[in-house]
Motif scaffolding. Structure first.
Motif, mmCIF file in Angstrom:
data_model
loop_
_atom_site.group_PDB
_atom_site.id
_atom_site.type_symbol
_atom_site.label_atom_id
_atom_site.label_comp_id
_atom_site.label_asym_id
_atom_site.label_seq_id
_atom_site.Cartn_x
_atom_site.Cartn_y
_atom_site.Cartn_z
ATOM 1 N N GLY A 55 13.342 14.431 -7.635
ATOM 2 C CA GLY A 55 14.417 14.791 -6.708
ATOM 3 C C GLY A 55 15.108 13.618 -6.051
ATOM 4 O O GLY A 55 16.178 13.777 -5.452
ATOM 5 N N TYR A 56 14.509 12.402 -6.153
ATOM 6 C CA TYR A 56 15.145 11.201 -5.590
ATOM 7 C C TYR A 56 16.217 10.621 -6.515
ATOM 8 O O TYR A 56 16.965 9.726 -6.107
ATOM 9 C CB TYR A 56 14.105 10.113 -5.332
ATOM 10 N N LEU A 57 16.301 11.102 -7.739
ATOM 11 C CA LEU A 57 17.196 10.501 -8.739
ATOM 12 C C LEU A 57 18.596 11.096 -8.608
ATOM 13 O O LEU A 57 19.052 11.874 -9.442
ATOM 14 C CB LEU A 57 16.616 10.716 -10.138
ATOM 15 N N GLN A 58 19.287 10.689 -7.572
ATOM 16 C CA GLN A 58 20.541 11.330 -7.183
ATOM 17 C C GLN A 58 21.673 11.193 -8.196
ATOM 18 O O GLN A 58 22.638 11.949 -8.153
ATOM 19 C CB GLN A 58 21.003 10.781 -5.835
ATOM 20 N N HIS A 59 21.553 10.231 -9.121
ATOM 21 C CA HIS A 59 22.603 10.046 -10.124
ATOM 22 C C HIS A 59 22.262 10.709 -11.456
ATOM 23 O O HIS A 59 23.033 10.606 -12.411
ATOM 24 C CB HIS A 59 22.856 8.552 -10.361
ATOM 25 N N LEU A 60 21.131 11.399 -11.523
ATOM 26 C CA LEU A 60 20.673 11.953 -12.793
ATOM 27 C C LEU A 60 21.618 13.039 -13.292
ATOM 28 O O LEU A 60 21.932 13.988 -12.570
ATOM 29 C CB LEU A 60 19.261 12.520 -12.628
ATOM 30 N N GLY A 61 22.056 12.874 -14.541
ATOM 31 C CA GLY A 61 22.925 13.873 -15.161
ATOM 32 C C GLY A 61 22.220 14.690 -16.222
ATOM 33 O O GLY A 61 22.557 15.849 -16.443
#
Length: 209
Positions: free
Chosen positions: A93-99
């Motif tokens: 959930g910390y991977l704010q740029h994950l697409g």
């Protein structure tokens, strides 16, 4: 100063060396389609410039380390087709740029963490072929605004999807698969684009997906 390391399809074997953590300028690591094994080393946390991590179609095992949460520039995380196990870590959930989050064809277990709902850039969520995944799809995951491709089939997830936001606004979801078909559907999903499950002829329309 290495920024791109692509070694896909080279029949490499053995574990990822812990020294991988020394490549702190690395932006892309592609080890897909080899015979690599063992866990993801915790030293992966040092690769904080990484945008793409491809480990699909190997023999990796063990849990996803919680250190994955340090890779906050990550756009693509591809771990499909391995032997990863244990829960999906909430630190994703910390991977704010994950697409793109591709975790299919593994042995993950337990519930889908609600923290995946923090990934507001996520458009591909592939969790299929993880029969140990249980519980219902969190409301937070249903609220992902950019999502358009979702696969939950061949899991042990239960409940209904039609009340989730991405089903109510299905014009944004182009591809949604779940175990809502066959003789013993586990999920109710009228908004699914494809319902999976074994029919009276022993066939599953999603086997080739």
């Amino acid at each position: 100063q290495l920024e791109i390391l692509g070694l896909l399809g080279n029949k490499l074997s053995g574990p990822i060396p812990s020294e991988i953590g020394h490549l702190q300028q690395l932006e892309s690591l592609d080890l897909d389609n080899n015979e690599l094994s063992g866990p993801i080393p915790s030293e992966i946390a040092h690769l904080q410039q990484l945008k793409s991590l491809g480990l699909s179609n190997n023999k990796f095992s063990g849990p996803i380390p919680s250190e994955i949460g340090y890779l906050q520039q990550l756009y693509y995380l591809g771990l499909g087709g391995n032997m990863f196990s244990g829960p999906i870590p909430s630190e994703i959930g910390y991977l704010q740029h994950l697409g793109i989050l591709e975790l299919g064809r593994n042995s993950f277990s337990g519930p889908i963490p609600s923290e995946i709902g923090h990934l507001q850039q996520l458009h591909d969520l592939i969790l299929s072929h993880n029969i140990g995944l249980t519980g219902t799809v969190p409301v937070e995951v249903g609220q992902l605004k950019s999502i358009w491709k979702v696969s939950f089939f061949n899991t042990s997830l239960t409940g209904g999807l039609d009340d989730l936001a991405f089903c109510k606004h299905r014009e944004s979801v182009l591809w949604l698969q779940a175990d809502c078909g066959g003789l013993n559907p586990k999920i109710t999903c009228e908004c699914c684009t494809k319902c999976c499950g074994i029919d009276e002829n022993g066939r599953n329309p999603c086997d080739d997906d």
